[in-house]
Design an enzyme around this catalytic site. Structure first.
Site, PDB file in Angstrom:
ATOM      1  N   HIS A   1      -1.910  -8.992   1.675  1.00  0.00           N
ATOM      2  CA  HIS A   1      -1.611  -7.739   2.394  1.00  0.00           C
ATOM      3  C   HIS A   1      -2.743  -7.491   3.400  1.00  0.00           C
ATOM      4  O   HIS A   1      -3.013  -8.346   4.245  1.00  0.00           O
ATOM      5  CB  HIS A   1      -1.435  -6.629   1.350  1.00  0.00           C
ATOM      6  CG  HIS A   1      -0.868  -5.335   1.863  1.00  0.00           C
ATOM      7  ND1 HIS A   1      -0.206  -5.221   3.053  1.00  0.00           N
ATOM      8  CD2 HIS A   1      -0.867  -4.072   1.326  1.00  0.00           C
ATOM      9  CE1 HIS A   1       0.178  -3.953   3.219  1.00  0.00           C
ATOM     10  NE2 HIS A   1      -0.225  -3.239   2.188  1.00  0.00           N
TER      11      HIS A   1
ATOM     12  N   SER B   1       0.829  -1.222   0.000  1.00  0.00           N
ATOM     13  CA  SER B   1       0.000   0.000   0.000  1.00  0.00           C
ATOM     14  C   SER B   1       0.858   1.265   0.000  1.00  0.00           C
ATOM     15  O   SER B   1       0.573   2.216  -0.760  1.00  0.00           O
ATOM     16  CB  SER B   1      -0.961   0.003   1.192  1.00  0.00           C
ATOM     17  OG  SER B   1      -0.305  -0.334   2.388  1.00  0.00           O
TER      18      SER B   1
ATOM     19  N   HIS C   1       5.832 -13.058   7.027  1.00  0.00           N
ATOM     20  CA  HIS C   1       6.039 -11.655   6.664  1.00  0.00           C
ATOM     21  C   HIS C   1       7.213 -11.546   5.692  1.00  0.00           C
ATOM     22  O   HIS C   1       8.162 -12.333   5.762  1.00  0.00           O
ATOM     23  CB  HIS C   1       6.315 -10.788   7.896  1.00  0.00           C
ATOM     24  CG  HIS C   1       6.062  -9.348   7.640  1.00  0.00           C
ATOM     25  ND1 HIS C   1       7.010  -8.511   7.112  1.00  0.00           N
ATOM     26  CD2 HIS C   1       4.936  -8.598   7.795  1.00  0.00           C
ATOM     27  CE1 HIS C   1       6.488  -7.309   6.968  1.00  0.00           C
ATOM     28  NE2 HIS C   1       5.233  -7.334   7.364  1.00  0.00           N
TER      29      HIS C   1
HETATM   30  N1  NMX Z   1       1.288 -20.056   5.240  1.00  0.00           N
HETATM   31  C1  NMX Z   1       1.744 -20.941   4.315  1.00  0.00           C
HETATM   32  N2  NMX Z   1       2.779 -20.718   3.519  1.00  0.00           N
HETATM   33  C2  NMX Z   1       3.404 -19.534   3.669  1.00  0.00           C
HETATM   34  C3  NMX Z   1       3.014 -18.591   4.623  1.00  0.00           C
HETATM   35  C4  NMX Z   1       1.900 -18.887   5.417  1.00  0.00           C
HETATM   36  N3  NMX Z   1       1.424 -18.019   6.310  1.00  0.00           N
HETATM   37  N4  NMX Z   1       3.836 -17.525   4.537  1.00  0.00           N
HETATM   38  C5  NMX Z   1       4.697 -17.785   3.551  1.00  0.00           C
HETATM   39  N5  NMX Z   1       4.438 -19.007   3.017  1.00  0.00           N
HETATM   40  C6  NMX Z   1       5.079 -19.643   1.879  1.00  0.00           C
HETATM   41  C7  NMX Z   1       4.956 -18.711   0.672  1.00  0.00           C
HETATM   42  O1  NMX Z   1       3.683 -18.841   0.049  1.00  0.00           O
HETATM   43  C8  NMX Z   1       6.099 -19.196  -0.179  1.00  0.00           C
HETATM   44  O2  NMX Z   1       5.706 -20.394  -0.818  1.00  0.00           O
HETATM   45  P1  NMX Z   1       6.149 -20.736  -2.328  1.00  0.00           P
HETATM   46  O3  NMX Z   1       7.627 -20.849  -2.265  1.00  0.00           O
HETATM   47  O4  NMX Z   1       5.444 -21.992  -2.631  1.00  0.00           O
HETATM   48  O5  NMX Z   1       5.704 -19.561  -3.172  1.00  0.00           O
HETATM   49  C9  NMX Z   1       7.168 -19.548   0.863  1.00  0.00           C
HETATM   50  O6  NMX Z   1       6.471 -19.749   2.099  1.00  0.00           O
HETATM   51  C10 NMX Z   1       8.205 -18.463   1.064  1.00  0.00           C
HETATM   52  O7  NMX Z   1       7.550 -17.249   1.369  1.00  0.00           O
HETATM   53  P2  NMX Z   1       8.242 -16.150   2.303  1.00  0.00           P
HETATM   54  O8  NMX Z   1       9.494 -15.709   1.599  1.00  0.00           O
HETATM   55  O9  NMX Z   1       8.383 -16.648   3.686  1.00  0.00           O
HETATM   56  O10 NMX Z   1       7.143 -15.011   2.342  1.00  0.00           O
HETATM   57  P3  NMX Z   1       6.870 -13.834   1.296  1.00  0.00           P
HETATM   58  O11 NMX Z   1       7.783 -12.692   1.623  1.00  0.00           O
HETATM   59  O12 NMX Z   1       6.926 -14.316  -0.100  1.00  0.00           O
HETATM   60  O13 NMX Z   1       5.368 -13.444   1.616  1.00  0.00           O
HETATM   61  C11 NMX Z   1       3.518 -13.013   3.045  1.00  0.00           C
HETATM   62  C12 NMX Z   1       5.011 -12.757   2.795  1.00  0.00           C
HETATM   63  C13 NMX Z   1       3.076 -12.131   4.191  1.00  0.00           C
HETATM   64  C14 NMX Z   1       2.756 -12.607   1.782  1.00  0.00           C
HETATM   65  C15 NMX Z   1       3.307 -14.500   3.356  1.00  0.00           C
HETATM   66  O14 NMX Z   1       3.961 -14.819   4.566  1.00  0.00           O
HETATM   67  C16 NMX Z   1       1.835 -14.868   3.457  1.00  0.00           C
HETATM   68  O15 NMX Z   1       1.237 -15.188   2.422  1.00  0.00           O
HETATM   69  N6  NMX Z   1       1.240 -14.842   4.705  1.00  0.00           N
HETATM   70  C17 NMX Z   1      -0.173 -15.090   4.863  1.00  0.00           C
HETATM   71  C18 NMX Z   1      -0.974 -13.867   4.449  1.00  0.00           C
HETATM   72  C19 NMX Z   1      -0.798 -12.733   5.448  1.00  0.00           C
HETATM   73  O16 NMX Z   1      -0.857 -12.926   6.653  1.00  0.00           O
HETATM   74  N7  NMX Z   1      -0.604 -11.536   4.930  1.00  0.00           N
HETATM   75  C20 NMX Z   1      -0.557 -10.328   5.778  1.00  0.00           C
HETATM   76  C21 NMX Z   1       0.825  -9.692   5.851  1.00  0.00           C
HETATM   77  C22 NMX Z   1       0.777  -8.491   6.745  1.00  0.00           C
HETATM   78  N8  NMX Z   1      -0.064  -7.410   6.214  1.00  0.00           N
HETATM   79  O17 NMX Z   1      -0.875  -6.923   6.869  1.00  0.00           O
HETATM   80  O18 NMX Z   1       0.102  -7.019   5.058  1.00  0.00           O
HETATM   81  C1  MLT Z   2       2.152  -3.830   6.439  1.00  0.00           C
HETATM   82  O1  MLT Z   2       1.799  -3.356   7.520  1.00  0.00           O
HETATM   83  O2  MLT Z   2       2.224  -3.133   5.413  1.00  0.00           O
HETATM   84  C2  MLT Z   2       2.405  -5.295   6.349  1.00  0.00           C
HETATM   85  O3  MLT Z   2       2.941  -5.806   7.514  1.00  0.00           O
HETATM   86  C3  MLT Z   2       3.118  -5.734   5.104  1.00  0.00           C
HETATM   87  C4  MLT Z   2       4.550  -5.313   4.930  1.00  0.00           C
HETATM   88  O4  MLT Z   2       5.144  -4.613   5.734  1.00  0.00           O
HETATM   89  O5  MLT Z   2       5.102  -5.741   3.900  1.00  0.00           O
END
Ligand code: NMX
Ligand code: MLT
Length: 437
Positions: free
Chosen positions: A270, A240, A318
């Site tokens: 996100h 964002s 994250h």
């Molecule tokens: N559950 C299952 N798998 C996960 C999760 C999770 N919570 N988090 C990461 N992974 C997987 C991810 O999909 C990726 O798989 P692949 O290699 O098959 O593509 C692998 O682990 C490596 O990912 P990371 O490098 O650890 O995480 P990345 O930086 O790519 O993504 C998020 C960060 C936040 C997008 C990811 O952790 C996620 O999808 N979390 C769940 C959604 C979430 O809670 N989002 C909110 C974030 C905070 N916000 O408010 O924005």
């Molecule tokens: C945020 O507050 O924007 C989320 O934790 C996602 C991020 O920092 O990448």
């Protein structure tokens, strides 16, 4: 000194630092880029600058150099509350200074002069299909105000001047942060309270007035203040903030920029994750706990079901953090310190997930961070206070995030940051560089 005057002085004092860095040290290397990062979402590449907040992977967020507890402790509190007003936090985000009570009062008074949302905004939102997602309504509501942008007006006036352009961004930014809670409350009442709208209470600060306008009880005033402050900013690389910065870098005004930022916040990876956490938890209760109490074993089974279905566990992981998000901890402490909420069954389930999920995610072996983020803990508080329409939770996030995004683009213009335009390459180029080692 009024906030805008203070900010003017700060920006003018700061500018030589940015100019010197680009002129004298522009070629100093601060990072390298790997193929992994190029394909993998530019993770960790140092290529953005902001002084509003900084995210350390281990420690979490600092707003203007202050941790969350330090921020809450330092700022003047709302009358009769242990929490600061959002207005005092806005002053700190913009200037880096902790305001005096008199300076806070000035911002509170100023926002009141800015919070009158034009009727056409409500008309446009009302014209949308009533089953539109509330984030669509919020994004459209913000975008609709573009026609009155002071920055766009200045740009089109024929007198555009880079040195003072930030002042017009500031004017729009203040209008956005003052009006967004009013628009959010309107959407809430339109969608979930049979369009029973509640008028602004001009005696209340921003958080308290939001609570009042959605028909909430007294205690919710602190929930709103805490929520908006905690969700405000997470340095510049999150979707964002980055989108807002990117769009504004084309000199699109703050309305275009933040509407775009909100569209990014609406993604499930996100800001929408807060809605998904509640959805996941309620479905878990429905499927596994119809006739029994939730247990760690049942949660473990449900988590594995989700992972085996190829889905992510919402609220965990994250892109930068490698520890429990301090925004999670802060909200958890709020729950533990609030009689009633501490023993709320849903909070117990959320706490049980916290005990189990990091182990399951570690065993699963994919995520780099098995710990919870802000979204894993925010919804349960809203549910407890009766804000049960969880598709609205990302709107709350969007109200808070406006503070960080608007403070950032005010400084972007103040320091004259350039149009953002990274260079792309082709897959064949990557293959060639890969072969060359
Ligand atoms: N559950 C299952 N798998 C996960 C999760 C999770 N919570 N988090 C990461 N992974 C997987 C991810 O999909 C990726 O798989 P692949 O290699 O098959 O593509 C692998 O682990 C490596 O990912 P990371 O490098 O650890 O995480 P990345 O930086 O790519 O993504 C998020 C960060 C936040 C997008 C990811 O952790 C996620 O999808 N979390 C769940 C959604 C979430 O809670 N989002 C909110 C974030 C905070 N916000 O408010 O924005
Ligand atoms: C945020 O507050 O924007 C989320 O934790 C996602 C991020 O920092 O990448």
């Amino acid at each position: 000194m009024a906030l805008k005057e203070t900010l003017k002085q700060k920006i003018e004092e700061f500018r030589p630092r940015t100019t010197r860095l680009t002129k004298e040290f522009g070629k100093v290397i601060i990072d390298q880029v790997t193929i992994d990062q190029c394909i993998g979402g530019a993770r960790d590449i140092r290529s953005l600058v902001t002084d509003i907040s900084y995210l350390d992977p281990q420690e979490g967020i600092r707003f203007r150099g202050k941790t969350i507890p330090e921020t809450f402790a330092a700022l003047p509190k709302a009358a009769g509350s242990n929490y600061p007003t959002v207005e005092s936090f806005w002053y700190m985000l913009l200037t880096g200074d902790v305001p005096t009570q008199a300076q806070v009062d000035e911002v509170v008074a100023e926002w009141k002069t800015r919070q009158n949302v034009p009727q056409y905004v409500f008309d446009v939102i009302r014209a949308l299909p009533r089953d539109s997602h509330p984030m669509v309504m919020l994004s459209v509501g913000i975008l609709t105000m573009q026609k009155d942008s002071k920055f766009a007006g200045f740009y089109n006036s024929g007198k555009f001047n880079k040195n003072i352009a930030w002042e017009y961004v500031y004017e729009d930014a203040c209008d956005v942060v003052a009006r967004i809670p009013i628009i959010a409350a309107f959407i809430y009442n339109l969608k979930y309270r049979g369009d029973k709208q509640i008028a602004i209470d001009p005696t209340l600060d921003m958080g308290a007035n939001f609570a009042h306008m959605i028909g909430q009880k007294e205690e919710y005033k602190d929930v709103a203040r805490m929520y908006f402050i905690l969700h405000s900013d997470h340095e510049s690389g999150n979707v964002s903030a980055h989108t807002t910065h990117l769009v504004h870098s084309a000199l699109s005004d703050p309305y275009y920029a933040y509407s775009a930022g909100l569209n990014g916040l609406a993604g499930p990876l996100h800001g929408l994750a807060n809605q998904e956490v509640l959805d996941w938890t309620l479905k878990f209760q429905e499927k596994y706990c119809k006739d029994k109490e939730p247990t760690a074993e049942l949660i473990k089974a449900a988590l594995w079901d989700t992972l085996n279905a190829g889905q992510v566990i919402p609220g965990y992981g994250h892109a930068v953090l490698r520890k429990t998000d301090p925004r999670y901890t802060s909200q958890r402490e709020f729950c533990l310190n609030t009689p009633g909420l501490k023993d709320y069954p849903l909070f117990k389930v959320i706490s049980m997930i916290f005990e189990v999920a990091p182990g399951v995610l570690t065993e699963h072996g994919k995520t780099k961070n098995p710990w919870p983020n802000v979204d894993a803990q925010s919804g349960v508080i809203q549910m407890y206070y009766g804000l049960t329409e969880f598709e609205f939770y990302t709107v709350l996030f969007g109200v808070g995030r406006a503070l960080g995004c608007m403070a950032n683009i005010t400084w972007d213009r103040g320091l004259g940051y350039a149009l953002e335009r990274p260079k792309s390459v082709t897959t064949a180029m990557l293959e060639k560089w890969a072969a060359e080692g």
